[in-house]
Design an enzyme around this catalytic site. Sequence first.
Site, PDB file in Angstrom:
ATOM      1  CB  CYS A 202      -0.934   0.032   1.112  1.00 10.05           C
ATOM      2  SG  CYS A 202      -0.263   0.097   2.678  1.00 10.05           S
ATOM      3  CG  HIS A 255      -4.464   0.388   3.764  1.00 13.35           C
ATOM      4  ND1 HIS A 255      -3.880  -0.455   3.082  1.00 13.35           N
ATOM      5  CD2 HIS A 255      -5.689   0.760   2.891  1.00 13.35           C
ATOM      6  CE1 HIS A 255      -4.364  -0.365   1.748  1.00 13.35           C
ATOM      7  NE2 HIS A 255      -5.457   0.512   1.801  1.00 13.35           N
ATOM      8  CG  HIS A 267      -6.814   0.573  -1.619  1.00 11.54           C
ATOM      9  ND1 HIS A 267      -7.133   0.072  -0.580  1.00 11.54           N
ATOM     10  CD2 HIS A 267      -7.730   0.230  -2.722  1.00 11.54           C
ATOM     11  CE1 HIS A 267      -8.207  -0.800  -0.871  1.00 11.54           C
ATOM     12  NE2 HIS A 267      -8.473  -0.971  -1.879  1.00 11.54           N
TER      13      HIS A 267
END
Length: 297
Positions: A202, A255, A267
Amino acid sequence: MEIRRIKVPTALVWSAPTVATETDQTYLQDGDLTAWLAALQPADRQRLADKNGIVTEALFNDRVVLDRQEGDWAHVFVTRQANRLERRGYPGWIPMAQLTTSDAELEYPTTTVRLVQPTTTLLDTDQQPVLTLPMGTILTTTSQDAEWIQVVTPLGTGQIPAAAAQLGVTGVDDGDRILALGRQFIDTPYLWGGLTPAGFDCSGFIYALHRALGIPVPRDAQDQFANGYPVAPEELTAGDLVFFATDHGTGTIHHVGLYAGAGQILHAPKPGGQVEEISMAKSAFAPEYAGARRFWQ
């Protein structure tokens, strides 16, 4: 302080030499990331995440500070990747075979070029292929014309097509360009520690997009959240970073995604997943929203 350079297209940076398994041995010898990825099973990808096996990647020609050598391994700091815990760069382990033996500086002024295409073929002076380099690679240039850029690399002089440094996406500002660049990689597999089009995690996805455009950003999500310009929810625009944390958004950042406008995020979600664009409100991360940051302005 001894400086070396990466001499393979993509060097995996390991948390410790002991986390590499039998599956990884061929890559450690030849640096062929494509073949290594092709041999990985889903369980191998999950193992890398569970054991934090790969902490990041370093790209061809990147400088590293050589901290110490233990057998065939080097403990290094990747200087282009900012890290809150170590001012010298991102720490980790790389096989000595993937590093140069020195870092010779040129005695005349030079410039650099960033590769912005997903992949670029580096050619030697006879225009024979040498390596395939990933987006984000930064090379020293000595001259260029409309078709070719002459470069100096850890493997000697060579050349790349001028188009390799020409961004193929447009937008009214860098936020739009970051998003357009990122959308090219929808369906790219998730890879823990990855920051190239061969596989992203990520924060590596975010780092890679900004690096390709020359926008400084830290490597990890926690560091990205601690920097940049805070953005209120009502002011979110394309290219902003949105973060998610434990304890319903109040704990540790775990994240990060790229805001894509209209309530969407782009993402790299998790091991076994792929880069995707989804509704932020409908995603599993929605209850953990922690805030947003902007680096492009």
